[in-house]
Design a protein around this motif. Structure first.
Motif, PDB file in Angstrom:
ATOM      1  N   LYS A 277       0.827  -1.205   0.000  1.00 54.69           N
ATOM      2  CA  LYS A 277       0.000   0.000   0.000  1.00 54.69           C
ATOM      3  C   LYS A 277       0.860   1.255   0.000  1.00 54.69           C
ATOM      4  CE  LYS A 277      -3.926  -1.835   2.633  1.00 54.69           C
ATOM      5  NZ  LYS A 277      -4.633  -1.750   3.941  1.00 54.69           N
ATOM      6  N   ALA A 278       0.238   2.347  -0.476  1.00 52.15           N
ATOM      7  CA  ALA A 278       0.832   3.676  -0.301  1.00 52.15           C
ATOM      8  C   ALA A 278       0.076   4.371   0.831  1.00 52.15           C
ATOM      9  CB  ALA A 278       0.735   4.491  -1.586  1.00 52.15           C
ATOM     10  N   PHE A 279       0.769   5.220   1.564  1.00 53.19           N
ATOM     11  CA  PHE A 279       0.185   5.890   2.717  1.00 53.19           C
ATOM     12  C   PHE A 279       0.396   7.399   2.622  1.00 53.19           C
ATOM     13  CE2 PHE A 279       1.127   1.577   4.019  1.00 53.19           C
ATOM     14  CZ  PHE A 279       0.035   1.213   4.798  1.00 53.19           C
ATOM     15  N   HIS A 280      -0.406   8.124   3.386  1.00 50.24           N
ATOM     16  CA  HIS A 280      -0.271   9.574   3.512  1.00 50.24           C
ATOM     17  C   HIS A 280      -0.311  10.256   2.144  1.00 50.24           C
ATOM     18  CE1 HIS A 280       0.472   8.515   7.613  1.00 50.24           C
ATOM     19  NE2 HIS A 280       1.555   7.837   7.281  1.00 50.24           N
ATOM     20  N   LYS A 281      -1.451  10.012   1.459  1.00 54.49           N
ATOM     21  CA  LYS A 281      -1.729  10.615   0.143  1.00 54.49           C
ATOM     22  C   LYS A 281      -0.652  10.278  -0.873  1.00 54.49           C
ATOM     23  CE  LYS A 281      -4.299  14.409   2.242  1.00 54.49           C
ATOM     24  NZ  LYS A 281      -4.370  15.858   2.485  1.00 54.49           N
ATOM     25  N   GLY A 282      -0.102   9.071  -0.761  1.00 56.45           N
ATOM     26  CA  GLY A 282       0.885   8.603  -1.740  1.00 56.45           C
ATOM     27  C   GLY A 282       2.306   9.002  -1.440  1.00 56.45           C
ATOM     28  N   LEU A 283       2.522   9.769  -0.362  1.00 57.21           N
ATOM     29  CA  LEU A 283       3.888  10.195  -0.029  1.00 57.21           C
ATOM     30  C   LEU A 283       4.790   9.001   0.254  1.00 57.21           C
ATOM     31  CD1 LEU A 283       6.062  12.296   0.856  1.00 57.21           C
ATOM     32  CD2 LEU A 283       5.099  12.132   3.170  1.00 57.21           C
TER      33      LEU A 283
ATOM     34  N   GLU B 247       9.889  10.346  -1.207  1.00 58.06           N
ATOM     35  CA  GLU B 247      10.719  11.390  -1.823  1.00 58.06           C
ATOM     36  C   GLU B 247      10.341  12.729  -1.215  1.00 58.06           C
ATOM     37  OE1 GLU B 247      10.902  11.738  -6.051  1.00 58.06           O
ATOM     38  OE2 GLU B 247      11.348   9.615  -6.346  1.00 58.06           O
ATOM     39  N   HIS B 248      11.363  13.563  -0.999  1.00 64.70           N
ATOM     40  CA  HIS B 248      11.133  14.812  -0.272  1.00 64.70           C
ATOM     41  C   HIS B 248      11.799  16.000  -0.970  1.00 64.70           C
ATOM     42  CE1 HIS B 248       9.529  12.512   3.114  1.00 64.70           C
ATOM     43  NE2 HIS B 248      10.468  11.634   2.799  1.00 64.70           N
ATOM     44  N   ALA B 249      10.981  17.023  -1.213  1.00 69.32           N
ATOM     45  CA  ALA B 249      11.493  18.277  -1.761  1.00 69.32           C
ATOM     46  C   ALA B 249      12.224  19.039  -0.646  1.00 69.32           C
ATOM     47  CB  ALA B 249      10.330  19.115  -2.299  1.00 69.32           C
ATOM     48  N   PRO B 250      13.046  20.037  -1.022  1.00 74.77           N
ATOM     49  CA  PRO B 250      13.779  20.795  -0.008  1.00 74.77           C
ATOM     50  C   PRO B 250      12.883  21.439   1.053  1.00 74.77           C
ATOM     51  CG  PRO B 250      14.666  21.254  -2.191  1.00 74.77           C
ATOM     52  CD  PRO B 250      13.438  20.424  -2.396  1.00 74.77           C
ATOM     53  N   GLU B 251      11.604  21.703   0.698  1.00 77.18           N
ATOM     54  CA  GLU B 251      10.707  22.281   1.699  1.00 77.18           C
ATOM     55  C   GLU B 251      10.509  21.322   2.870  1.00 77.18           C
ATOM     56  OE1 GLU B 251       8.577  22.281  -1.926  1.00 77.18           O
ATOM     57  OE2 GLU B 251      10.690  22.901  -1.914  1.00 77.18           O
ATOM     58  N   ASP B 252      10.506  20.010   2.581  1.00 80.44           N
ATOM     59  CA  ASP B 252      10.419  19.027   3.667  1.00 80.44           C
ATOM     60  C   ASP B 252      11.717  19.048   4.477  1.00 80.44           C
ATOM     61  OD1 ASP B 252       7.910  18.167   2.930  1.00 80.44           O
ATOM     62  OD2 ASP B 252       8.584  16.307   1.982  1.00 80.44           O
ATOM     63  N   ALA B 253      12.805  18.806   3.789  1.00 83.39           N
ATOM     64  CA  ALA B 253      14.139  18.828   4.396  1.00 83.39           C
ATOM     65  C   ALA B 253      15.157  18.600   3.287  1.00 83.39           C
ATOM     66  CB  ALA B 253      14.286  17.754   5.471  1.00 83.39           C
ATOM     67  N   THR B 254      16.316  19.226   3.425  1.00 86.39           N
ATOM     68  CA  THR B 254      17.412  18.981   2.489  1.00 86.39           C
ATOM     69  C   THR B 254      18.153  17.718   2.927  1.00 86.39           C
ATOM     70  OG1 THR B 254      18.997  20.246   3.812  1.00 86.39           O
ATOM     71  CG2 THR B 254      17.691  21.479   2.167  1.00 86.39           C
TER      72      THR B 254
ATOM     73  N   LYS C 214      15.291  16.279  -5.300  1.00 82.90           N
ATOM     74  CA  LYS C 214      14.675  15.770  -4.080  1.00 82.90           C
ATOM     75  C   LYS C 214      15.616  14.798  -3.359  1.00 82.90           C
ATOM     76  CE  LYS C 214       9.869  16.255  -5.620  1.00 82.90           C
ATOM     77  NZ  LYS C 214       8.555  15.560  -5.769  1.00 82.90           N
ATOM     78  N   VAL C 215      15.195  14.390  -2.175  1.00 82.14           N
ATOM     79  CA  VAL C 215      15.924  13.385  -1.401  1.00 82.14           C
ATOM     80  C   VAL C 215      15.032  12.154  -1.260  1.00 82.14           C
ATOM     81  CG1 VAL C 215      16.905  12.800   0.855  1.00 82.14           C
ATOM     82  CG2 VAL C 215      17.241  15.095  -0.100  1.00 82.14           C
ATOM     83  N   GLU C 216      15.581  10.982  -1.577  1.00 79.81           N
ATOM     84  CA  GLU C 216      14.840   9.747  -1.322  1.00 79.81           C
ATOM     85  C   GLU C 216      15.248   9.202   0.037  1.00 79.81           C
ATOM     86  OE1 GLU C 216      14.010   6.275  -4.231  1.00 79.81           O
ATOM     87  OE2 GLU C 216      15.538   5.479  -2.853  1.00 79.81           O
ATOM     88  N   TRP C 217      14.242   8.820   0.815  1.00 78.34           N
ATOM     89  CA  TRP C 217      14.459   8.188   2.119  1.00 78.34           C
ATOM     90  C   TRP C 217      13.880   6.784   2.013  1.00 78.34           C
ATOM     91  CZ3 TRP C 217      11.790  10.206   7.239  1.00 78.34           C
ATOM     92  CH2 TRP C 217      12.253   9.462   8.338  1.00 78.34           C
TER      93      TRP C 217
ATOM     94  N   PHE D  21      10.522  17.552  12.859  1.00 77.22           N
ATOM     95  CA  PHE D  21      11.629  18.308  12.278  1.00 77.22           C
ATOM     96  C   PHE D  21      11.252  19.766  12.046  1.00 77.22           C
ATOM     97  CE2 PHE D  21      13.858  19.971   8.527  1.00 77.22           C
ATOM     98  CZ  PHE D  21      15.143  20.013   9.066  1.00 77.22           C
ATOM     99  N   HIS D  22      10.029  19.992  11.604  1.00 77.63           N
ATOM    100  CA  HIS D  22       9.623  21.368  11.316  1.00 77.63           C
ATOM    101  C   HIS D  22       9.396  22.192  12.576  1.00 77.63           C
ATOM    102  CE1 HIS D  22       9.374  21.534   6.877  1.00 77.63           C
ATOM    103  NE2 HIS D  22       9.422  20.232   7.027  1.00 77.63           N
TER     104      HIS D  22
END
Length: 238
Positions: free
Chosen positions: A41-47, A69-76, A186-189, A225-226
């Motif tokens: 499954k995907a969770f949190h609106k596909g994030l 995957e995270h754009a810089p707005e999430d975190a670098t 982006k950054v992949e986690w 983090f935010h």
């Protein structure tokens, strides 16, 4: 340490800890293999996407993986690494509500240390203790890449170190996390884990919620983090 060590929930004795090179190599191979695991499954609106692999002959439990995957707005990348690659256990305690205490058992090198994590859960589940060797490996030139591998450790060979563990049912987990800069900025986690809570909890109960549990850690991390993220410096007035 024999060269046939495999990442699993089987704890390793202090006298048989694998080399850093072995751990890093096995971690990289495992994460590469996740690209062919069965999609979940995907969770949190596909994030957060998930995948899994059944228990193999040398595994103590099935494996689960999440990818986001995270754009810089999430975190670098550097921001992710500052919280996941540095002081990982103490930072996890800030956003994983079940972790009540973490203890540094032994620092082996700047990139390897043994930690004990004490978890509490709603009744009737009793507290759990997870003791792991954490190994981190950073590639600092672009594209940056950082790996964190946690393997379960058995402290019985050293009575003084064993005293540092909290009292509780011993659970076991192994996890491999990779932070990687992507071409799209982006950054992949990516994180793969295999675990057992120990005690009398049937494995199918723990397994049934594993994907949603590990997916939640992504949103919990970002929310925390935010709240602690350093604000960019305002340019000085002319």
């Amino acid at each position: 340490m024999s060269t046939d060590y495999q990442l699993s929930i089987t704890p390793v004795k202090l006298s048989q800890l694998p080399s850093e090179e072995t751990i890093v190599s096995l971690g990289e191979s495992l994460l590469e293999s996740t690209k062919s695991w069965k999609h979940g499954k995907a969770f949190h609106k596909g994030l957060v996407k998930t995948c899994s692999r059944p228990k193999g002959p040398r595994d103590g439990a099935p494996w689960h993986c999440r990818i986001s995957e995270h754009a810089p707005e999430d975190a670098t990348f550097d921001e992710f690494w500052s919280k996941l690659g540095e002081d990982k256990a103490n930072n996890e305690m800030q956003y994983v509500s079940e972790i009540k205490k973490v203890t540094l058992i032994k620092e082996i090198s700047p990139t390897q240390s043994i930690w004990s994590l004490y978890y509490t859960f709603p009744p009737p589940v009793s507290p759990r203790v997870f003791t792991v060797l954490q190994t981190k490996h950073l590639v600092a030139e672009s594209p940056k890449k950082g790996l964190i591998v946690s393997i379960p450790v058995e402290l019985s060979e050293d009575a003084e170190l064993a005293k540092l563990e909290e009292k509780g049912v011993k659970g076991r987990y192994v996890s491999v996390e990779l932070l990687e800069e992507l071409d799209n900025g982006k950054v992949e986690w990516r994180m793969a884990t295999s675990s057992t809570p120990g005690g009398n909890i049937p494995s199918f109960v723990a397994e049934s919620t594993m994907d949603s549990t590990i997916a939640k850690d992504v949103t919990h991390f970002l929310h925390w983090f935010h709240t602690v993220r350093e604000k960019p410096q305002e340019p000085a007035a002319a």
